[in-house]
Scaffold this motif. Structure first.
Motif, PDB file in Angstrom:
ATOM      1  N   GLU A   1       0.796  -1.246  -0.018  1.00  0.00           N
ATOM      2  CA  GLU A   1       0.079  -0.165   0.080  1.00  0.00           C
ATOM      3  C   GLU A   1       0.940   1.150  -0.005  1.00  0.00           C
ATOM      4  O   GLU A   1       0.347   2.247  -0.428  1.00  0.00           O
ATOM      5  N   ARG A   2       2.235   1.187   0.756  1.00  0.00           N
ATOM      6  CA  ARG A   2       2.974   2.389   0.638  1.00  0.00           C
ATOM      7  C   ARG A   2       3.672   2.655  -0.484  1.00  0.00           C
ATOM      8  O   ARG A   2       3.767   3.460  -1.138  1.00  0.00           O
ATOM      9  N   HIS A   3       4.581   1.420  -0.737  1.00  0.00           N
ATOM     10  CA  HIS A   3       5.651   1.491  -1.740  1.00  0.00           C
ATOM     11  C   HIS A   3       4.821   1.100  -3.218  1.00  0.00           C
ATOM     12  O   HIS A   3       4.391   0.192  -3.379  1.00  0.00           O
ATOM     13  N   ARG A   4       5.076   2.358  -3.956  1.00  0.00           N
ATOM     14  CA  ARG A   4       4.251   2.263  -5.151  1.00  0.00           C
ATOM     15  C   ARG A   4       5.289   1.959  -6.405  1.00  0.00           C
ATOM     16  O   ARG A   4       4.686   1.378  -7.491  1.00  0.00           O
ATOM     17  N   ALA A   5       6.613   2.000  -6.213  1.00  0.00           N
ATOM     18  CA  ALA A   5       7.408   1.722  -7.341  1.00  0.00           C
ATOM     19  C   ALA A   5       8.723   1.696  -6.813  1.00  0.00           C
ATOM     20  O   ALA A   5       9.064   2.288  -5.635  1.00  0.00           O
ATOM     21  N   TYR A   6       9.752   1.074  -7.553  1.00  0.00           N
ATOM     22  CA  TYR A   6      11.124   0.878  -6.915  1.00  0.00           C
ATOM     23  C   TYR A   6      12.110   1.482  -7.942  1.00  0.00           C
ATOM     24  O   TYR A   6      12.049   1.054  -9.302  1.00  0.00           O
ATOM     25  N   LEU A   7      12.991   2.454  -7.778  1.00  0.00           N
ATOM     26  CA  LEU A   7      13.924   2.830  -8.511  1.00  0.00           C
ATOM     27  C   LEU A   7      15.470   2.587  -8.112  1.00  0.00           C
ATOM     28  O   LEU A   7      15.548   2.705  -6.897  1.00  0.00           O
ATOM     29  N   GLU A   8      16.342   2.210  -8.875  1.00  0.00           N
ATOM     30  CA  GLU A   8      17.745   2.201  -8.508  1.00  0.00           C
ATOM     31  C   GLU A   8      18.625   2.647  -9.426  1.00  0.00           C
ATOM     32  O   GLU A   8      18.528   2.539 -10.891  1.00  0.00           O
ATOM     33  N   ALA A   9      19.690   3.346  -9.026  1.00  0.00           N
ATOM     34  CA  ALA A   9      20.692   3.968  -9.868  1.00  0.00           C
ATOM     35  C   ALA A   9      21.917   3.181  -9.359  1.00  0.00           C
ATOM     36  O   ALA A   9      22.144   2.657  -8.456  1.00  0.00           O
ATOM     37  N   HIS A  10      22.762   2.975 -10.560  1.00  0.00           N
ATOM     38  CA  HIS A  10      23.912   2.048 -10.410  1.00  0.00           C
ATOM     39  C   HIS A  10      24.964   2.407 -11.280  1.00  0.00           C
ATOM     40  O   HIS A  10      24.614   3.112 -12.535  1.00  0.00           O
ATOM     41  N   ILE A  11      26.348   2.098 -11.282  1.00  0.00           N
ATOM     42  CA  ILE A  11      27.105   2.336 -12.037  1.00  0.00           C
ATOM     43  C   ILE A  11      27.115   1.190 -13.016  1.00  0.00           C
ATOM     44  O   ILE A  11      26.519   0.257 -12.714  1.00  0.00           O
ATOM     45  N   GLU A  12      27.317   1.045 -14.444  1.00  0.00           N
ATOM     46  CA  GLU A  12      27.043   0.577 -15.381  1.00  0.00           C
ATOM     47  C   GLU A  12      27.914  -1.209 -14.992  1.00  0.00           C
ATOM     48  O   GLU A  12      27.251  -2.105 -15.598  1.00  0.00           O
ATOM     49  N   GLN A  13      28.936  -0.848 -14.640  1.00  0.00           N
ATOM     50  CA  GLN A  13      30.214  -1.921 -14.399  1.00  0.00           C
ATOM     51  C   GLN A  13      30.472  -2.646 -15.635  1.00  0.00           C
ATOM     52  O   GLN A  13      30.997  -3.762 -15.604  1.00  0.00           O
TER      53      GLN A  13
ATOM     54  N   GLY B   1      12.687   0.524 -12.195  1.00  0.00           N
ATOM     55  CA  GLY B   1      13.294   1.175 -12.945  1.00  0.00           C
ATOM     56  C   GLY B   1      14.634   1.298 -12.741  1.00  0.00           C
ATOM     57  O   GLY B   1      14.796   1.426 -11.518  1.00  0.00           O
ATOM     58  N   MET B   2      15.736   1.106 -13.669  1.00  0.00           N
ATOM     59  CA  MET B   2      17.074   1.609 -13.252  1.00  0.00           C
ATOM     60  C   MET B   2      17.635   2.368 -14.085  1.00  0.00           C
ATOM     61  O   MET B   2      17.351   2.585 -15.451  1.00  0.00           O
ATOM     62  N   LEU B   3      18.594   3.265 -13.503  1.00  0.00           N
ATOM     63  CA  LEU B   3      19.530   4.237 -14.500  1.00  0.00           C
ATOM     64  C   LEU B   3      20.691   3.712 -14.158  1.00  0.00           C
ATOM     65  O   LEU B   3      21.333   3.465 -13.121  1.00  0.00           O
ATOM     66  N   PHE B   4      21.787   3.870 -15.051  1.00  0.00           N
ATOM     67  CA  PHE B   4      23.149   3.671 -15.293  1.00  0.00           C
ATOM     68  C   PHE B   4      23.775   4.882 -15.329  1.00  0.00           C
ATOM     69  O   PHE B   4      23.418   5.721 -16.125  1.00  0.00           O
ATOM     70  N   ILE B   5      25.089   5.126 -14.880  1.00  0.00           N
ATOM     71  CA  ILE B   5      26.256   5.833 -15.295  1.00  0.00           C
ATOM     72  C   ILE B   5      27.410   5.251 -15.703  1.00  0.00           C
ATOM     73  O   ILE B   5      27.370   4.080 -15.022  1.00  0.00           O
ATOM     74  N   PRO B   6      28.147   5.782 -16.540  1.00  0.00           N
ATOM     75  CA  PRO B   6      29.232   4.794 -17.134  1.00  0.00           C
ATOM     76  C   PRO B   6      30.295   4.453 -15.830  1.00  0.00           C
ATOM     77  O   PRO B   6      30.470   5.188 -14.835  1.00  0.00           O
ATOM     78  N   SER B   7      30.858   3.496 -16.099  1.00  0.00           N
ATOM     79  CA  SER B   7      32.289   2.960 -15.453  1.00  0.00           C
ATOM     80  C   SER B   7      33.626   3.240 -16.251  1.00  0.00           C
ATOM     81  O   SER B   7      33.373   2.724 -17.356  1.00  0.00           O
ATOM     82  N   ILE B   8      34.300   3.910 -16.051  1.00  0.00           N
ATOM     83  CA  ILE B   8      35.433   4.189 -16.494  1.00  0.00           C
ATOM     84  C   ILE B   8      36.284   2.823 -17.154  1.00  0.00           C
ATOM     85  O   ILE B   8      36.541   2.030 -16.044  1.00  0.00           O
ATOM     86  N   GLY B   9      36.264   2.508 -18.190  1.00  0.00           N
ATOM     87  CA  GLY B   9      37.061   1.482 -18.846  1.00  0.00           C
ATOM     88  C   GLY B   9      36.397   0.173 -18.513  1.00  0.00           C
ATOM     89  O   GLY B   9      36.584  -0.957 -18.731  1.00  0.00           O
ATOM     90  N   GLY B  10      34.990   0.404 -17.906  1.00  0.00           N
ATOM     91  CA  GLY B  10      34.103  -0.880 -17.752  1.00  0.00           C
ATOM     92  C   GLY B  10      34.457  -1.584 -16.565  1.00  0.00           C
ATOM     93  O   GLY B  10      33.881  -2.820 -16.340  1.00  0.00           O
ATOM     94  N   ILE B  11      35.367  -0.884 -15.812  1.00  0.00           N
ATOM     95  CA  ILE B  11      36.021  -1.702 -14.676  1.00  0.00           C
ATOM     96  C   ILE B  11      34.885  -1.751 -13.311  1.00  0.00           C
ATOM     97  O   ILE B  11      34.634  -0.644 -13.148  1.00  0.00           O
TER      98      ILE B  11
END
Ligand code: HGY
Ligand code: MN
Ligand code: MN
Length: 437
Positions: free
Chosen positions: A193-205, A385-395
């Motif tokens: 009833e309270r939690h209506r959606a889940y969002l996560e931001a993460h580095i792309e890895q 939903g999820m959002l990514f930001i870049p990982s330098i060199g993909g590391i």
């Protein structure tokens, strides 16, 4: 009607049309402060429920309280900050535990994004009916079990399941919870009833965003993960006096089996399938002893469960074909419950795309996640939903994991735009404002 749209737009007091602005300096200060808990060179060693992890959870709870959230740490170590005075909330989270050798952003980024956005919301009194709950899910990195905290929060794991878990050194989760001082606390749980959606931001890895010159990624789906333990049982013996034709060498059987895996999987896998032997053990592990026992940990991943099923079937058949009790017995077990692939909610993807286009026109792209995330546990229960930001060199999963400050702060503002437009639409206020460039 969107999952969050109210039947009749309510007058939402205090809802202003101003855009939500994060404080980039404060965001970076908190990310760098969190990094200090378990800092190891340029990386971090902060295994779930280790002493530094427990200290970092208390610090995070304190920062949530200072921000105006009602913070608590539950019986397994999940840290949750609730917006006071609201009956509905978006849930934003990730994890702050790290791999055995981890980066400073894997997981931590999404939790501190949530803290910063909640802080900005509360400071600007933007939202009074629908809030933002912020969480750090414990043990995403599988010290005791993969995605432990989010699975417990979503009811996939009960106390009886938790009681049998232990880490690779043999420490039980129960003892770790007791040592952390969390054992007597209740487990927090998802509130539909309270939690209506889940969002996560993460580095792309990974290196996809960097390879395409993009700064923001909108996640379309998350890979499924299956892990196996393959054991080889032969006969321990003297490395000098045992003729080659009489040996029951478990170590040699493992090496031969591992060498064949690439060909085996390439015949059934998909374009994006990956497989990894992450650990090999020979017993007793001495140069003058023929190993009597050997084992390898194998992990397969793909966004398509059908492909994972094909790969698992091929593996089972190969184990049966290579096992010979008269020389070396080969056995296969799933070493942890499979994590299913997850699709991200289309509406949330559209909201994230709109925010990205508003702030980072043509420097964003949609892509699947090759890494597993807590979001895949929520995706079968809430629009996710999820959002990514870049990982330098993909590391990533390395002390050398890093992302530029500019990409970190841009990602947070884009995430904040999407969150605030979702909160506005959930309060029946048309989403008319995006931060102009
Ligand atoms: O392994 C994973 O994909 C995650 O980073 N723990
Ligand atoms: Mn990770
Ligand atoms: Mn992670």
């Amino acid at each position: 009607m969107c999952w969050w749209a109210t039947s009749t737009p309510r007058t939402v007091l205090g809802m202003s049309a101003t855009a939500l602005r994060i404080d980039p300096a404060r965001l970076l200060i908190d990310l760098r402060r969190l990094r200090e808990f378990g800092a190891a060179g340029s990386g971090v060693v902060r295994p779930a429920l280790s002493s530094v992890d427990v200290l970092s959870r208390h610090w995070l709870a304190q920062r949530m309280t200072e921000a105006g959230l009602i913070a608590s740490i539950d019986g397994i170590g999940n840290v949750i900050g609730r917006t006071p005075g609201v009956s509905k909330a978006l849930l934003v989270g990730s994890h702050t535990d790290t791999q055995r050798e981890g980066g400073w952003l894997d997981g931590s980024l999404g939790v501190i994004y949530g803290l910063e956005i909640a802080r900005a919301c509360l400071e600007s009194h933007l939202f009074t009916e629908i809030g933002l709950d912020v969480a750090s899910w414990v043990d995403e990195e599988a010290r005791f079990a993969r995605l432990l905290g989010s699975r417990a929060f979503c009811g996939e794991l009960r106390e009886s399941d938790l009681a049998v878990l232990h880490d690779r050194e043999g420490l039980s989760l129960s003892d770790a919870r007791r040592d952390a001082g969390f054992a007597m606390r209740p487990l927090a749980a998802l509130e539909p009833e309270r939690h209506r959606a889940y969002l996560e931001a993460h580095i792309e890895q990974g290196a996809v965003l960097e390879a395409h010159g993009k700064r923001i990624g909108i996640v379309t789906g998350i890979v499924g993960i299956r892990t196996f333990r393959v054991t080889f049982t032969g006969e321990q013996n003297h490395a000098g006096t045992t003729p080659m034709h009489l040996r029951r060498d478990a170590g040699k059987a493992l090496v031969q089996f591992a060498a064949e895996l690439d060909l085996l999987f390439k015949s059934v896998a998909g374009e994006a399938s990956v497989w990894t032997i992450g650990e090999i053990q020979l017993h007793p592990g001495a140069e003058s002893i023929i190993p009597g026992r050997a084992e390898l940990l194998l992990q397969i991943r793909d966004v398509d469960d059908g492909i994972l099923q094909r790969m698992q079937h091929a593996l089972v058949q190969r184990v049966a074909a290579r096992s010979d009790p008269a020389t070396v017995l080969v056995q296969l077990v799933e070493s942890s419950p499979p994590t299913a692939p997850a699709r991200m909610d289309e509406t949330l993807q559209a909201s994230l795309r709109k925010s990205a286009q508003g702030l980072a026109p043509s420097t964003w792209m949609s892509l699947p996640s090759g890494a597993g995330h807590d979001a895949q546990i929520f995706s079968s229960r809430l629009p996710t939903g999820m959002l990514f930001i870049p990982s330098i060199g993909g590391i990533s999963h390395s002390f050398h994991e890093n992302t530029s400050d500019d990409d970190i702060t841009l990602g947070c503002q884009v995430f904040a735009d999407a969150v605030s437009s979702l909160l506005r639409s959930s309060a029946g206020v048309p989403d008319t404002t995006l931060i102009q460039n």
